[in-house]
Design an enzyme around this catalytic site. Sequence first.
Site, short mmCIF file in Angstrom:
data_model
loop_
_atom_site.label_atom_id
_atom_site.label_comp_id
_atom_site.label_asym_id
_atom_site.label_seq_id
_atom_site.Cartn_x
_atom_site.Cartn_y
_atom_site.Cartn_z
N TYR A 108 27.01 136.42 88.12
CA TYR A 108 26.17 137.22 89.00
C TYR A 108 26.92 137.58 90.28
O TYR A 108 27.03 136.79 91.21
CB TYR A 108 24.89 136.49 89.36
CG TYR A 108 24.03 136.06 88.18
CD1 TYR A 108 24.11 136.70 86.95
CD2 TYR A 108 23.14 135.00 88.30
CE1 TYR A 108 23.33 136.31 85.88
CE2 TYR A 108 22.34 134.60 87.23
CZ TYR A 108 22.45 135.25 86.03
OH TYR A 108 21.67 134.86 84.97
N HIS B 37 26.48 130.24 78.92
CA HIS B 37 25.98 131.56 79.29
C HIS B 37 26.37 132.61 78.25
O HIS B 37 27.54 132.91 78.06
CB HIS B 37 26.55 131.95 80.66
CG HIS B 37 25.78 133.04 81.34
ND1 HIS B 37 26.16 133.57 82.55
CD2 HIS B 37 24.64 133.69 80.98
CE1 HIS B 37 25.29 134.49 82.92
NE2 HIS B 37 24.37 134.60 81.97
#
Length: 337
Positions: free
Chosen positions: A55, A140
Amino acid sequence: MRSRTPARGPELTELGLGAAQLGNLGREISDTDARGAVDAAWDSGVRHFDTAPHYGLGLSERRLGAALARRPRTGFTVSTKVGRLLEPSPATAHRRDDGGFAVPAAFRRVWDFSRDGILRSLEGSLDRLDLDHVDVVYLHDPDDHWEQASTTGVDALVELRDQGVVKAVGAGMNQAAMLAEFVRRTDVDLVMVAGRHTLLDQSARDELLPLARERGVGVVAAAVYNSGLLAARRPPADATYDYLPAPRELTARAAALADVCERHGVTLPQAAIAYPLRHPAVVSVVLGARDARQSRTNAERLATPVPEALWAELADLGLVPDAPGAPGAAPAPREGT
């Protein structure tokens, strides 16, 4: 803010703050707005915060860590993710990131689910967060890396958990099928499913949710607005679904959902938040926020009671497969601290 405690893992407030937008997802936000989003979430009772190196190429972790720095460490839960190492890339620092975040491309993402890669990734996250530990670590988006992620990846995380470095481990993905395989074949405590347990997509209900319930694995539901289509009282003409323009048939279905919600005095976003939490496997819903106003709105939507008659009508009309859970079927909630 009420909390739920999974069979394996830390207590989580029913609402978590997803920090992707703190990494300038889609567009830039100021440091002031980023801190405001965290502060307002905290003031609303949120104690569950989720981030990732992906992010904003570390920006989300840095901003979240700075905003939490003056909070008592025992008073909140932080999750981050591994699998994308951030490698310095000075040759591209003058460009914009091509991963969906409005940040300079000063780093490049390198897929790595090896033991060394996971340890390096977690070390970098702790440095950016300025924390001595995180509570939950997810693999992830290992969609194209099942073999490595399900072996060396999970093994490394379990080792960290067994050493007491983290409290819980798992995987976070935008699909339900592979998450079900993680639950079935590996020693995970939590999974984060994004966009697949919503009013518009119940694919996680087919296998993942019952299997997680059976194995005592907690489920965190993310992207419950499906990236925008369920985020407003009425679906706008330019609404997105999974970050792409929403197909006409899904927009029409969202409008039908909104009609039912209105008849019961509930907004579409309020129902979108309440729906996942009705399933007994779900322990928390994670929502993003760009500023203090959005954080407060998220908490207000969660706090709005949704009548049982709404779920019954949605089921009768075939807009959801059936009511996702009976009242009281979820783990007994506890008041958050």
